[in-house]
Design a protein around this motif. Sequence first.
Motif, PDB file in Angstrom:
ATOM      1  N   THR A   1       6.049   3.662   5.896  1.00  0.00           N
ATOM      2  CA  THR A   1       5.084   3.032   4.663  1.00  0.00           C
ATOM      3  C   THR A   1       5.893   1.788   4.759  1.00  0.00           C
ATOM      4  O   THR A   1       6.953   1.622   4.146  1.00  0.00           O
ATOM      5  N   THR A   2       5.208   1.111   3.637  1.00  0.00           N
ATOM      6  CA  THR A   2       5.994  -0.178   2.557  1.00  0.00           C
ATOM      7  C   THR A   2       5.156  -0.846   1.366  1.00  0.00           C
ATOM      8  O   THR A   2       4.395  -1.477   1.000  1.00  0.00           O
ATOM      9  N   ASP A   3       4.500   0.532   1.013  1.00  0.00           N
ATOM     10  CA  ASP A   3       3.795   1.114  -0.303  1.00  0.00           C
ATOM     11  C   ASP A   3       5.321   0.463  -1.128  1.00  0.00           C
ATOM     12  O   ASP A   3       5.800  -0.353  -1.246  1.00  0.00           O
TER      13      ASP A   3
ATOM     14  N   SER B   1       4.356   7.762  -1.536  1.00  0.00           N
ATOM     15  CA  SER B   1       4.427   6.356  -1.607  1.00  0.00           C
ATOM     16  C   SER B   1       3.405   6.374  -1.647  1.00  0.00           C
ATOM     17  O   SER B   1       2.265   6.182  -1.217  1.00  0.00           O
ATOM     18  N   PHE B   2       3.695   5.052  -2.545  1.00  0.00           N
ATOM     19  CA  PHE B   2       1.662   4.238  -2.680  1.00  0.00           C
ATOM     20  C   PHE B   2       1.847   3.384  -3.993  1.00  0.00           C
ATOM     21  O   PHE B   2       2.800   2.542  -4.009  1.00  0.00           O
ATOM     22  N   SER B   3       0.555   2.265  -3.781  1.00  0.00           N
ATOM     23  CA  SER B   3       0.556   0.932  -3.777  1.00  0.00           C
ATOM     24  C   SER B   3      -0.797   1.314  -5.120  1.00  0.00           C
ATOM     25  O   SER B   3      -1.396   1.400  -4.945  1.00  0.00           O
ATOM     26  N   VAL B   4      -0.467  -0.021  -6.219  1.00  0.00           N
ATOM     27  CA  VAL B   4      -1.429   0.075  -7.222  1.00  0.00           C
ATOM     28  C   VAL B   4      -1.942  -1.583  -6.938  1.00  0.00           C
ATOM     29  O   VAL B   4      -1.254  -2.753  -6.933  1.00  0.00           O
TER      30      VAL B   4
ATOM     31  N   HIS C   1      -3.388   2.742  -2.234  1.00  0.00           N
ATOM     32  CA  HIS C   1      -2.349   3.519  -0.364  1.00  0.00           C
ATOM     33  C   HIS C   1      -1.989   4.346  -1.521  1.00  0.00           C
ATOM     34  O   HIS C   1      -1.869   4.479  -2.096  1.00  0.00           O
ATOM     35  N   ALA C   2      -1.904   5.238  -0.072  1.00  0.00           N
ATOM     36  CA  ALA C   2      -0.766   6.883  -0.986  1.00  0.00           C
ATOM     37  C   ALA C   2      -0.349   7.671   0.445  1.00  0.00           C
ATOM     38  O   ALA C   2      -1.604   7.916   0.955  1.00  0.00           O
TER      39      ALA C   2
ATOM     40  N   LEU D   1      -6.482  10.418  -3.778  1.00  0.00           N
ATOM     41  CA  LEU D   1      -5.733   9.447  -4.728  1.00  0.00           C
ATOM     42  C   LEU D   1      -6.710   7.645  -4.828  1.00  0.00           C
ATOM     43  O   LEU D   1      -6.189   6.778  -5.323  1.00  0.00           O
ATOM     44  N   ILE D   2      -6.757   7.720  -2.668  1.00  0.00           N
ATOM     45  CA  ILE D   2      -6.693   6.281  -3.417  1.00  0.00           C
ATOM     46  C   ILE D   2      -8.172   6.314  -3.275  1.00  0.00           C
ATOM     47  O   ILE D   2      -9.440   6.298  -3.739  1.00  0.00           O
TER      48      ILE D   2
END
Length: 354
Positions: A257-259, A276-279, A286-287, A307-308
């Motif tokens: 992952t590259t979150d 691992s997640f992005s906001v 992404h999660a 979650l997404i």
Amino acid sequence: MAILYVDVSSGDDYLAQPAIGQYLSTYFITNPKFNDEVIFFYRPKTPIIICGVNQNVYSEVDLTYCKAHGIKIARRGAGGGAVYVDPGNLTYCFVDNDDSHHYLDFKHYAQNAIATLKDLGVDAAMTGRNDLTVDGKKFSGMSALKIGNRFSTGGTLMVDVDLDNASRALRPPKSKMASKGVKSVHSRVTNLRPYFSSHYQNMTLSQLQTKFLLKLFHTTNLNQIPTYVMTDEDWRAIEKAATKKFGDQKWIMGEQTTDMYYHSQHFAGVGTVEISFSVDSGVLTHAKVFGDFNKMNGNLHQIETQLIGTPYNTASLTEAFTQGDVAQNIGNIEPASLAEMLIDQQFADKATIN
């Protein structure tokens, strides 16, 4: 129900492949010739890091160090955490039928190891969810794999393991280390040999295996133990199946992952959950869920999908985890606790990319 000892020593050449060692449990679970409880042992031929089925290899393992020191990476089909094993380690594994009594009952399957070690002068005990320790230090973690109505449960007996390799190759989440009250892998684990009484200081791993078996079967004669010796046909079938999945590098290494964020928290009785997640613009884009929890066949994608697209606030995340059926897919954790884990920066961890 009778217990059958399966002698795997005929497969030394095959067991040089880490994938085959990881497939043994699956073979004894799924092959119809094995109906009763089975006990077998596995001793790696080379240094290996074995990750749990749901773990993030890139976060848990120093891949640069492993490559430089010839440490191979494998992934088992069971849950639990990453372990370092080498020829100084003896792994024992039970395969049993689920009669609604002993699945995930690690204490039941650890009792013979503990009793054997006490005979050798080691004051071994079970602590926490699935650890075996002596003097507060871990020498075994236990994991479980269930397929249909049969499951496996096993643990490690670290006798002469290279602890420096283990400490430098493994890097568990800071939340997991904090939950154990230690600052490093090295300070948390130990070999068993220093704790053997003087009479057993020179004991070999083969002798330890014999002690374990004699204790388990309540006998003083190995010839009285019901034994199945693996055949060439067994090993060919295992090699064919093992390399298809357990030898697949994509399956072993998983998703890198590259979150923006990586949070982790240790939950008593369940294990460590990592996400691992992005906001973007206040919404999760992404999660990905990782962890060392023993529920190896939960639908983590269900949680990730919920979650997404969820607003990055406690109420919305709690609802997303509720809809993701956390109890069924990970374990007994309140959805609100996982929501707090994603919001609160004290749970921020770093999934270092190698």
